[in-house]
Design a protein around this motif. Structure first.
Motif, mmCIF file in Angstrom:
data_model
loop_
_atom_site.group_PDB
_atom_site.id
_atom_site.type_symbol
_atom_site.label_atom_id
_atom_site.label_comp_id
_atom_site.label_asym_id
_atom_site.label_seq_id
_atom_site.Cartn_x
_atom_site.Cartn_y
_atom_site.Cartn_z
ATOM 1 N N LEU A 124 -3.252 19.148 5.228
ATOM 2 C CA LEU A 124 -4.565 18.524 5.069
ATOM 3 C C LEU A 124 -5.263 19.044 3.822
ATOM 4 C CD1 LEU A 124 -6.815 16.708 6.178
ATOM 5 C CD2 LEU A 124 -7.622 18.668 7.508
ATOM 6 N N ASP A 125 -5.221 20.346 3.590
ATOM 7 C CA ASP A 125 -5.857 20.913 2.402
ATOM 8 C C ASP A 125 -5.252 20.336 1.122
ATOM 9 O OD1 ASP A 125 -7.527 22.441 3.938
ATOM 10 O OD2 ASP A 125 -6.262 24.242 3.845
ATOM 11 N N THR A 126 -3.936 20.206 1.104
ATOM 12 C CA THR A 126 -3.263 19.710 -0.103
ATOM 13 C C THR A 126 -3.576 18.231 -0.344
ATOM 14 O OG1 THR A 126 -1.464 21.286 0.256
ATOM 15 C CG2 THR A 126 -1.048 19.462 -1.259
ATOM 16 N N LEU A 127 -3.491 17.427 0.706
ATOM 17 C CA LEU A 127 -3.708 15.985 0.547
ATOM 18 C C LEU A 127 -5.158 15.676 0.173
ATOM 19 C CD1 LEU A 127 -1.600 14.467 3.468
ATOM 20 C CD2 LEU A 127 -1.020 14.615 1.039
ATOM 21 N N THR A 128 -6.109 16.357 0.802
ATOM 22 C CA THR A 128 -7.515 16.094 0.473
ATOM 23 C C THR A 128 -7.850 16.543 -0.943
ATOM 24 O OG1 THR A 128 -8.076 18.173 1.586
ATOM 25 C CG2 THR A 128 -8.362 16.137 2.834
ATOM 26 N N ALA A 129 -7.252 17.664 -1.372
ATOM 27 C CA ALA A 129 -7.478 18.110 -2.751
ATOM 28 C C ALA A 129 -6.894 17.136 -3.761
ATOM 29 C CB ALA A 129 -6.869 19.501 -2.950
ATOM 30 N N MET A 130 -5.806 16.466 -3.392
ATOM 31 C CA MET A 130 -5.167 15.516 -4.301
ATOM 32 C C MET A 130 -5.883 14.174 -4.335
ATOM 33 S SD MET A 130 -1.158 16.243 -3.363
ATOM 34 C CE MET A 130 -0.655 14.711 -4.173
ATOM 35 N N PHE A 131 -6.184 13.632 -3.152
ATOM 36 C CA PHE A 131 -6.593 12.228 -3.072
ATOM 37 C C PHE A 131 -8.090 12.010 -2.868
ATOM 38 C CE2 PHE A 131 -2.117 12.082 -1.586
ATOM 39 C CZ PHE A 131 -1.618 11.299 -2.612
ATOM 40 N N ASN A 132 -8.819 13.008 -2.371
ATOM 41 C CA ASN A 132 -10.248 12.795 -2.171
ATOM 42 C C ASN A 132 -11.002 12.540 -3.481
ATOM 43 O OD1 ASN A 132 -12.581 12.662 -0.472
ATOM 44 N ND2 ASN A 132 -13.137 14.715 -1.141
ATOM 45 N N PRO A 133 -10.684 13.226 -4.589
ATOM 46 C CA PRO A 133 -11.388 12.905 -5.847
ATOM 47 C C PRO A 133 -10.953 11.576 -6.477
ATOM 48 C CG PRO A 133 -10.473 15.138 -5.885
ATOM 49 C CD PRO A 133 -9.835 14.422 -4.749
ATOM 50 N N LEU A 134 -9.879 10.968 -5.969
ATOM 51 C CA LEU A 134 -9.361 9.743 -6.570
ATOM 52 C C LEU A 134 -10.167 8.544 -6.095
ATOM 53 C CD1 LEU A 134 -7.069 8.472 -8.301
ATOM 54 C CD2 LEU A 134 -5.774 8.222 -6.174
ATOM 55 N N PRO A 135 -10.846 7.811 -6.993
ATOM 56 C CA PRO A 135 -11.621 6.635 -6.562
ATOM 57 C C PRO A 135 -10.714 5.569 -5.959
ATOM 58 C CG PRO A 135 -12.185 7.285 -8.808
ATOM 59 C CD PRO A 135 -10.954 8.043 -8.446
ATOM 60 N N ALA A 136 -11.211 4.924 -4.919
ATOM 61 C CA ALA A 136 -10.406 3.882 -4.277
ATOM 62 C C ALA A 136 -10.151 2.714 -5.224
ATOM 63 C CB ALA A 136 -11.110 3.394 -3.013
ATOM 64 N N ILE A 137 -11.106 2.439 -6.119
ATOM 65 C CA ILE A 137 -10.933 1.332 -7.068
ATOM 66 C C ILE A 137 -9.733 1.573 -7.976
ATOM 67 C CG2 ILE A 137 -12.052 0.092 -8.962
ATOM 68 C CD1 ILE A 137 -13.170 -0.511 -6.221
ATOM 69 N N ALA A 138 -9.416 2.846 -8.236
ATOM 70 C CA ALA A 138 -8.272 3.157 -9.099
ATOM 71 C C ALA A 138 -6.960 2.741 -8.466
ATOM 72 C CB ALA A 138 -8.249 4.649 -9.416
ATOM 73 N N LEU A 139 -6.951 2.514 -7.157
ATOM 74 C CA LEU A 139 -5.731 2.102 -6.467
ATOM 75 C C LEU A 139 -5.558 0.592 -6.413
ATOM 76 C CD1 LEU A 139 -5.811 4.585 -3.450
ATOM 77 C CD2 LEU A 139 -4.458 4.749 -5.538
ATOM 78 N N LEU A 140 -6.504 -0.149 -6.966
ATOM 79 C CA LEU A 140 -6.410 -1.610 -6.918
ATOM 80 C C LEU A 140 -5.146 -2.148 -7.589
ATOM 81 C CD1 LEU A 140 -10.092 -2.741 -7.531
ATOM 82 C CD2 LEU A 140 -8.839 -2.667 -5.395
ATOM 83 N N PRO A 141 -4.759 -1.672 -8.776
ATOM 84 C CA PRO A 141 -3.516 -2.203 -9.367
ATOM 85 C C PRO A 141 -2.291 -1.961 -8.488
ATOM 86 C CG PRO A 141 -4.822 -1.054 -11.015
ATOM 87 C CD PRO A 141 -5.451 -0.757 -9.699
ATOM 88 N N LEU A 142 -2.194 -0.757 -7.881
ATOM 89 C CA LEU A 142 -1.069 -0.485 -7.001
ATOM 90 C C LEU A 142 -1.129 -1.338 -5.739
ATOM 91 C CD1 LEU A 142 -0.705 3.409 -7.193
ATOM 92 C CD2 LEU A 142 0.785 1.657 -8.181
ATOM 93 N N ALA A 143 -2.322 -1.550 -5.229
ATOM 94 C CA ALA A 143 -2.461 -2.378 -4.036
ATOM 95 C C ALA A 143 -1.988 -3.802 -4.313
ATOM 96 C CB ALA A 143 -3.918 -2.383 -3.571
ATOM 97 N N LEU A 144 -2.344 -4.331 -5.476
ATOM 98 C CA LEU A 144 -1.874 -5.668 -5.849
ATOM 99 C C LEU A 144 -0.361 -5.706 -5.981
ATOM 100 C CD1 LEU A 144 -4.533 -6.749 -8.505
ATOM 101 C CD2 LEU A 144 -4.022 -7.913 -6.360
ATOM 102 N N LEU A 145 0.205 -4.654 -6.559
ATOM 103 C CA LEU A 145 1.646 -4.615 -6.783
ATOM 104 C C LEU A 145 2.409 -4.501 -5.469
ATOM 105 C CD1 LEU A 145 3.947 -4.452 -8.889
ATOM 106 C CD2 LEU A 145 3.629 -1.971 -8.875
ATOM 107 N N TRP A 146 1.905 -3.700 -4.543
ATOM 108 C CA TRP A 146 2.624 -3.438 -3.301
ATOM 109 C C TRP A 146 2.389 -4.506 -2.233
ATOM 110 C CZ3 TRP A 146 0.983 2.404 -2.960
ATOM 111 C CH2 TRP A 146 1.697 3.129 -3.914
ATOM 112 N N PHE A 147 1.145 -4.976 -2.112
ATOM 113 C CA PHE A 147 0.794 -5.842 -0.992
ATOM 114 C C PHE A 147 0.401 -7.262 -1.407
ATOM 115 C CE2 PHE A 147 -0.392 -1.455 0.133
ATOM 116 C CZ PHE A 147 0.459 -1.255 1.201
ATOM 117 N N GLY A 148 0.265 -7.507 -2.705
ATOM 118 C CA GLY A 148 -0.093 -8.837 -3.141
ATOM 119 C C GLY A 148 -1.575 -9.117 -2.986
ATOM 120 N N LEU A 149 -1.933 -10.350 -3.251
ATOM 121 C CA LEU A 149 -3.336 -10.772 -3.223
ATOM 122 C C LEU A 149 -3.720 -11.152 -1.805
ATOM 123 C CD1 LEU A 149 -5.749 -11.357 -5.170
ATOM 124 C CD2 LEU A 149 -4.953 -13.723 -5.204
#
Length: 289
Positions: A124-149
């Motif tokens: 939990l400490d490792t994952l939160t330190a990695m992903f909590n500062p990452l904005p969700a909007i930054a994952l939009l390109p990957l979301a489009l690539l993996w799951f489509g529109l």
């Protein structure tokens, strides 16, 4: 003079005034009693903001940049009457509920693992330190690539926006549970999931509710931002897509009507859901003031 010759003070009684003779305090005037209601004060604040908005819009005198409050209210009423705004809100809320529920389930699993094992705590400490500062909007390109529109991409970014703040708040609440309660649970033989549900979760409920509120706020604004980018699927879109479309068509009053709908839904969830939940749980139990 001997002790027996000492005069004895005669007994006496004080006559108490009757209760009705004591002047009673006057009740507060009606306007002061009304002002003590929280919803009245909040309504006054909203009214003041609406008046300020109307004044600034009339000074600006450009409906394309800043429509008046009355023009926005008319656009909002038209959107409600023709069913467009309720339909868009229903689409957004249906996606939000799915992502929010999935984020809550994953956060509960992570925190349960973290308080049960040392490896889970490190995870939990490792994952939160990695992903909590990452904005969700930054994952939009990957979301489009993996799951489509469509809704799957939206649910993916919603899970990210809910999972980490809720997990951090819940784990902090679990760590703040008094040692006496922990010992009581262990003495009853509680381990694993039963220990978390019966001991840690009730004791850490204020922190858990705080995490739920933060997760809801993050999820709601992430959803609207994501819908602005790729929220339409098969001709259907939520409030973010409604705002984006009307912005392209230069219907600024409808844009503000969409924003007002987002704000009103946020106020309704905060006032009706979370406030009620706090009142019937942590405030009633004396865990929060």
């Amino acid at each position: 003079m001997t002790t027996l010759d000492t005069p004895i003070r005669p007994e006496y009684e004080l006559a108490h005034e009757p209760f009705t003779a004591v002047p009673l305090s006057r009740p507060l005037p009606f306007h002061r009693r009304l002002w003590q209601q929280g919803w009245v004060r909040k309504a006054v604040i909203l009214l003041a903001l609406a008046v300020l908005w109307e004044i600034l819009a009339r000074i600006q005198d450009n409906d394309l940049l800043l429509p008046t409050f009355l023009a926005t209210a008319r656009a909002f009423a038209e959107g409600i009457a023709n069913g467009e705004l309720p339909g868009k809100a229903a689409v957004s809320l249906s996606v939000l509920v799915q992502g929010y529920a999935a984020g809550i389930a994953l956060a509960f699993m992570l925190t349960t693992l973290a308080v049960s094992t040392r490896l889970g705590r490190d995870l939990l400490d490792t994952l939160t330190a990695m992903f909590n500062p990452l904005p969700a909007i930054a994952l939009l390109p990957l979301a489009l690539l993996w799951f489509g529109l469509g809704s799957k991409s939206l649910i993916f970014v919603l899970i990210h926006s809910v999972l980490w703040p809720l997990a951090l708040n819940t784990y902090a609440g679990f760590r703040g549970v008094p040692e006496t309660l922990r010992m009581a649970g262990r003495n009853y033989g509680l381990r694993g999931l039963r220990y978390v549900v019966l001991i840690l979760l009730p004791a850490a409920l204020p922190a858990v509710l705080s995490g739920l509120k933060i997760g809801w706020a993050f999820a709601w604004r992430t959803l609207i931002a994501a819908e602005l980018v790729f929220g339409a699927s098969s001709g259907k879109g939520g409030l973010g897509w409604y705002i984006f479309q009307n912005r392209n068509e230069l219907y600024t009053d409808r844009v503000f009507a969409g924003l007002a709908t987002v704000i009103l839904i946020g106020l309704a969830v905060e006032g009706l859901v979370f406030t009620t939940l706090e009142r019937v749980t942590v405030r009633r139990w004396g865990m929060q003031h």
